[in-house]
Scaffold this motif. Structure first.
Motif, PDB file in Angstrom:
ATOM      1  N   TYR A 121     -54.906 103.442  43.783  1.00  0.00           N
ATOM      2  CA  TYR A 121     -54.995 103.959  45.152  1.00  0.00           C
ATOM      3  C   TYR A 121     -56.431 104.188  45.577  1.00  0.00           C
ATOM      4  O   TYR A 121     -57.304 104.486  44.758  1.00  0.00           O
ATOM      5  CB  TYR A 121     -54.201 105.268  45.277  1.00  0.00           C
ATOM      6  CG  TYR A 121     -52.714 105.018  45.359  1.00  0.00           C
ATOM      7  CD1 TYR A 121     -52.076 104.932  46.595  1.00  0.00           C
ATOM      8  CD2 TYR A 121     -51.953 104.814  44.210  1.00  0.00           C
ATOM      9  CE1 TYR A 121     -50.712 104.671  46.682  1.00  0.00           C
ATOM     10  CE2 TYR A 121     -50.592 104.550  44.274  1.00  0.00           C
ATOM     11  CZ  TYR A 121     -49.977 104.477  45.518  1.00  0.00           C
ATOM     12  OH  TYR A 121     -48.634 104.211  45.609  1.00  0.00           O
ATOM     13  N   SER A 122     -56.638 104.052  46.878  1.00  0.00           N
ATOM     14  CA  SER A 122     -57.950 104.260  47.449  1.00  0.00           C
ATOM     15  C   SER A 122     -57.777 105.048  48.741  1.00  0.00           C
ATOM     16  O   SER A 122     -56.688 105.512  49.045  1.00  0.00           O
ATOM     17  CB  SER A 122     -58.613 102.906  47.700  1.00  0.00           C
ATOM     18  OG  SER A 122     -60.003 103.054  47.687  1.00  0.00           O
ATOM     19  N   PHE A 123     -58.842 105.184  49.511  1.00  0.00           N
ATOM     20  CA  PHE A 123     -58.728 105.819  50.823  1.00  0.00           C
ATOM     21  C   PHE A 123     -58.370 104.739  51.843  1.00  0.00           C
ATOM     22  O   PHE A 123     -58.475 103.554  51.559  1.00  0.00           O
ATOM     23  CB  PHE A 123     -60.050 106.504  51.182  1.00  0.00           C
ATOM     24  CG  PHE A 123     -59.969 107.428  52.372  1.00  0.00           C
ATOM     25  CD1 PHE A 123     -59.378 108.674  52.242  1.00  0.00           C
ATOM     26  CD2 PHE A 123     -60.470 107.063  53.613  1.00  0.00           C
ATOM     27  CE1 PHE A 123     -59.284 109.531  53.331  1.00  0.00           C
ATOM     28  CE2 PHE A 123     -60.383 107.918  54.700  1.00  0.00           C
ATOM     29  CZ  PHE A 123     -59.784 109.148  54.559  1.00  0.00           C
ATOM     30  N   GLN A 124     -57.962 105.150  53.032  1.00  0.00           N
ATOM     31  CA  GLN A 124     -57.456 104.179  54.014  1.00  0.00           C
ATOM     32  C   GLN A 124     -58.542 103.401  54.766  1.00  0.00           C
ATOM     33  O   GLN A 124     -58.232 102.449  55.464  1.00  0.00           O
ATOM     34  CB  GLN A 124     -56.547 104.903  55.017  1.00  0.00           C
ATOM     35  CG  GLN A 124     -57.214 106.139  55.616  1.00  0.00           C
ATOM     36  CD  GLN A 124     -56.509 106.674  56.836  1.00  0.00           C
ATOM     37  OE1 GLN A 124     -56.400 105.982  57.832  1.00  0.00           O
ATOM     38  NE2 GLN A 124     -56.044 107.908  56.770  1.00  0.00           N
ATOM     39  N   SER A 152     -64.080 105.671  51.215  1.00  0.00           N
ATOM     40  CA  SER A 152     -63.728 104.980  49.983  1.00  0.00           C
ATOM     41  C   SER A 152     -64.972 104.733  49.129  1.00  0.00           C
ATOM     42  O   SER A 152     -64.980 104.972  47.916  1.00  0.00           O
ATOM     43  CB  SER A 152     -63.065 103.659  50.362  1.00  0.00           C
ATOM     44  OG  SER A 152     -62.352 103.150  49.296  1.00  0.00           O
ATOM     45  N   ASN A 172     -59.742  99.418  50.379  1.00  0.00           N
ATOM     46  CA  ASN A 172     -58.598  99.946  51.142  1.00  0.00           C
ATOM     47  C   ASN A 172     -57.645  98.786  51.383  1.00  0.00           C
ATOM     48  O   ASN A 172     -57.912  97.667  50.948  1.00  0.00           O
ATOM     49  CB  ASN A 172     -59.035 100.576  52.482  1.00  0.00           C
ATOM     50  CG  ASN A 172     -60.076  99.771  53.243  1.00  0.00           C
ATOM     51  OD1 ASN A 172     -61.230 100.163  53.374  1.00  0.00           O
ATOM     52  ND2 ASN A 172     -59.682  98.593  53.743  1.00  0.00           N
ATOM     53  N   LYS A 202     -54.851  99.014  56.556  1.00  0.00           N
ATOM     54  CA  LYS A 202     -56.111  99.760  56.692  1.00  0.00           C
ATOM     55  C   LYS A 202     -56.074 100.650  57.937  1.00  0.00           C
ATOM     56  O   LYS A 202     -55.551 100.249  58.971  1.00  0.00           O
ATOM     57  CB  LYS A 202     -57.269  98.762  56.803  1.00  0.00           C
ATOM     58  CG  LYS A 202     -58.625  99.427  57.009  1.00  0.00           C
ATOM     59  CD  LYS A 202     -59.716  98.413  57.274  1.00  0.00           C
ATOM     60  CE  LYS A 202     -61.041  99.113  57.518  1.00  0.00           C
ATOM     61  NZ  LYS A 202     -62.135  98.163  57.803  1.00  0.00           N
ATOM     62  N   SER A 262     -52.238 105.839  56.351  1.00  0.00           N
ATOM     63  CA  SER A 262     -51.940 106.367  55.014  1.00  0.00           C
ATOM     64  C   SER A 262     -50.595 105.892  54.471  1.00  0.00           C
ATOM     65  O   SER A 262     -50.117 106.411  53.468  1.00  0.00           O
ATOM     66  CB  SER A 262     -51.992 107.899  55.028  1.00  0.00           C
ATOM     67  OG  SER A 262     -53.325 108.325  55.164  1.00  0.00           O
ATOM     68  N   ILE A 282     -53.396 102.192  51.497  1.00  0.00           N
ATOM     69  CA  ILE A 282     -54.059 102.888  50.382  1.00  0.00           C
ATOM     70  C   ILE A 282     -53.730 102.352  48.981  1.00  0.00           C
ATOM     71  O   ILE A 282     -54.477 102.610  48.044  1.00  0.00           O
ATOM     72  CB  ILE A 282     -53.755 104.403  50.426  1.00  0.00           C
ATOM     73  CG1 ILE A 282     -52.247 104.675  50.329  1.00  0.00           C
ATOM     74  CG2 ILE A 282     -54.359 105.031  51.679  1.00  0.00           C
ATOM     75  CD1 ILE A 282     -51.878 106.158  50.257  1.00  0.00           C
ATOM     76  N   ARG A 283     -52.620 101.639  48.832  1.00  0.00           N
ATOM     77  CA  ARG A 283     -52.296 101.042  47.523  1.00  0.00           C
ATOM     78  C   ARG A 283     -52.921  99.651  47.502  1.00  0.00           C
ATOM     79  O   ARG A 283     -52.546  98.789  48.291  1.00  0.00           O
ATOM     80  CB  ARG A 283     -50.780 100.970  47.325  1.00  0.00           C
ATOM     81  CG  ARG A 283     -50.358 100.426  45.973  1.00  0.00           C
ATOM     82  CD  ARG A 283     -48.837 100.345  45.865  1.00  0.00           C
ATOM     83  NE  ARG A 283     -48.436  99.633  44.664  1.00  0.00           N
ATOM     84  CZ  ARG A 283     -47.187  99.239  44.426  1.00  0.00           C
ATOM     85  NH1 ARG A 283     -46.223  99.459  45.323  1.00  0.00           N
ATOM     86  NH2 ARG A 283     -46.897  98.600  43.304  1.00  0.00           N
ATOM     87  N   LEU A 339     -53.963 112.898  49.844  1.00  0.00           N
ATOM     88  CA  LEU A 339     -54.363 111.891  50.831  1.00  0.00           C
ATOM     89  C   LEU A 339     -55.065 112.575  51.992  1.00  0.00           C
ATOM     90  O   LEU A 339     -54.464 113.358  52.717  1.00  0.00           O
ATOM     91  CB  LEU A 339     -53.131 111.124  51.324  1.00  0.00           C
ATOM     92  CG  LEU A 339     -52.248 110.509  50.221  1.00  0.00           C
ATOM     93  CD1 LEU A 339     -50.996 109.907  50.812  1.00  0.00           C
ATOM     94  CD2 LEU A 339     -53.031 109.473  49.414  1.00  0.00           C
TER      95      LEU A 339
END
Length: 540
Positions: A73-76, A81, A304, A323, A326, A331-332, A408
């Motif tokens: 996972y990352s930020f959107q 990020s 993202n 992108k 959430s 995010i995945r 998140l």
């Protein structure tokens, strides 16, 4: 004799307890590739073999011989990020804003700027303690205001980067000053990237000889770093290509390869993805020819989800959204590790446990034998790291990931007075098999397997869904059984909803939300008068 024996026992114990049992006692080389806006369905290994519009043969083969991280996972979106990866923090504890690098707040000399606060320690700083040679080539997007905010001020020995979220692939310009003058965004070490940039006449339409595509420049620099690496010091190369972020500009040769795709946006996006896959192949070949592969860990992930908005070109099918949202599609992200450092018995595994993009910080610190805790930030009263060492999970010492939850983050806008204060907030939480969201979320829908396409007129940014703070109106999903987030179970799971909502409230007590000020005219002034038409640090 006795002393020597004791010493031998101590050394043997040290080797056994050290992160890696390596005969030469060295630390691994690390190549960390952060792709930009690379969607879930834009990774060949997420497609069946009949779908030939996406071509990522090199990365597909690295996944087969490496380990796929299926729930990374990352930020959107971009800047938070990047800040998270560099500092080992969830964006809610470093930065959740996608600002231009020109923002300043003179009242807060530590955190009142775009990007990473001054007194936070970067992954390059951490690895320098273990004698690593550190490089970054590509997108930075984590601050520019002072020398401290540049890669050179963050522990990178060698850097060629652009500061904005994007620049032009051909003439490397980003934004304008005085309403008309375009400014070049390319910075090398502690000075402008003059001489590395193309003529301003180079463009997608004019790819004449001498016009070098920006990602060809970054790839060459990565190859050079590998060829010039020394046996005395391991390297950390952070390679953050521009691909596949807008503007979707690609060498004609690669565009021609995908001429059978009618949709021009999708054609350009797929061509860029193939282009960077080939570049990854060239870099991998350099590692092998220099006999460095066996001592190297390669990490690849997107910053993202893919952009599914108009002209974005990405696709996250079958995940929801993309992108700037959430939902899982935002995010995945596609991710894997490869390289000779991995045990051959682990080849081809797909790990389902959670990993967050900010976990690489503590993981790499562990491999380098360095304490990841950020004492400098602590002294300055800044939030500690959130990074978790996931090497035991990746290497197979444990079967369950060390990471069990992922808060998140996001932004709330409060208009008090003349300027909008942008505050950090918690929009959701992944914990165990479940995910809760609270707020209003755009892109509440799904693309098809072939997207974008000429018949698609859906504008996902206009499709919103409100997730309330009580179970009757809330959003709760079992993302393990329902990865596409189609079945909202908030009403049935009232107790779980409340429990997760309470955890969110608890996390909100630790939010980091400095006032970043506003865009400063000094950035343009200094770009023109001091840096010769290039963006760069503008605060003394």
């Amino acid at each position: 004799g006795e002393e020597k024996k004791m010493l031998k026992v101590m050394v043997t114990a040290a080797i056994i307890s050290s992160p890696l049992v390596r005969m030469n006692g060295s630390r691994p080389n690390i190549l960390h590739i952060v792709l930009d806006d690379f969607g879930w369905a834009d990774a060949g290994w997420h497609r069946d073999n009949n779908y030939t519009d996406i071509q990522t043969p090199v990365m597909d083969s690295l996944v087969k011989t490496g380990i796929e991280l299926d729930r990374h996972y990352s930020f959107q979106y971009c800047s938070p990020s990047r800040c998270a990866i560099q500092t080992g923090r969830n964006p809610i504890h470093v930065n959740v804003l996608n600002l231009s690098p020109t923002w300043t707040n003179k009242n807060d000399p530590m955190s009142g700027y775009t990007g990473i606060p001054r007194n936070m320690t970067s992954i390059a700083d951490v690895l320098k303690q273990a004698n690593y040679t550190t490089h970054i080539y590509g997108k930075w997007n984590a601050g520019m205001a002072t020398h401290d905010h540049t890669p050179a001020g963050r522990g990178y020995d060698h850097s060629v980067v652009y500061f904005h979220e994007k620049n032009d692939y051909w003439n490397t310009t980003a934004g304008v000053c005085d309403g008309m003058r375009t400014i070049v965004d390319l910075w090398q070490d502690d000075h402008t990237g003059e001489g590395l940039n193309n003529s301003q006449n180079c463009s997608q339409e004019n790819q004449s000889p001498g016009c070098v595509h920006e990602d060809a420049l970054f790839t060459k620099l990565v190859e050079k770093a590998i060829l010039n690496s020394s046996a005395d010091a391991p390297f950390y190369i952070h390679w953050s290509p521009h691909v596949a972020h807008q503007p979707l500009e690609v060498p004609d040769y690669y565009l021609q390869r995908f001429k059978n795709i009618n949709d021009t946006t999708r054609r350009a996006y797929h061509a860029l993805v193939y282009y960077i896959d080939e570049a990854v192949g060239n870099v991998t070949a350099a590692l092998i020819s220099e006999k460095l592969w066996d001592d190297t860990l390669v990490i690849v992930h997107s910053d993202n989800g893919g952009p599914i908005y108009i002209d974005g070109g990405g696709n996250n099918y079958p995940l929801k959204g993309g992108k700037m949202s959430s939902w899982e599609g935002g995010i995945r992200v596609p991710a894997f590790v490869s390289g000779g450092l991995l045990e051959p018995s682990r080849a081809g595994l797909k790990l389902q446990g959670y990993v967050a993009s900010w976990d690489w910080y503590a993981t790499l610190a562990y491999l380098a034998g360095v304490d990841p805790e950020d004492e400098r930030a602590k002294k300055a009263g800044l939030p500690p790291i959130d990074s978790i060492n996931v090497w035991p999970y990746i290497s197979g010492q444990t079967t369950i990931s060390q990471r069990t939850q992922i808060p998140l983050g996001g932004v709330s806008y409060n208009s008090d007075g003349p300027f909008t204060q942008q505050d950090t907030e918690v929009l959701g939480l992944i914990k165990g098999d479940y995910k809760i969201l609270v707020g209003t979320f755009s892109q509440a829908g799904w693309t098809g397997p072939i997207y974008p396409n000429s018949s698609t007129v859906w504008d996902p940014s206009k499709t919103t869904h409100h997730c309330g703070g009580i179970s009757a109106t809330g959003c709760l999903f079992n993302i393990i059984n329902d990865p596409s987030e189609r079945n909202n179970i908030a009403k049935e799971q009232q107790g779980l909803f409340k429990q997760m909502h309470d955890t969110m409230k608890e996390i909100e007590k630790s939010l980091f939300s400095p006032n970043r000020g506003r865009s400063s005219p000094d950035a343009c002034k200094v770009a023109i008068e001091t840096h010769g038409g290039f963006w760069g640090p503008f605060v003394e």
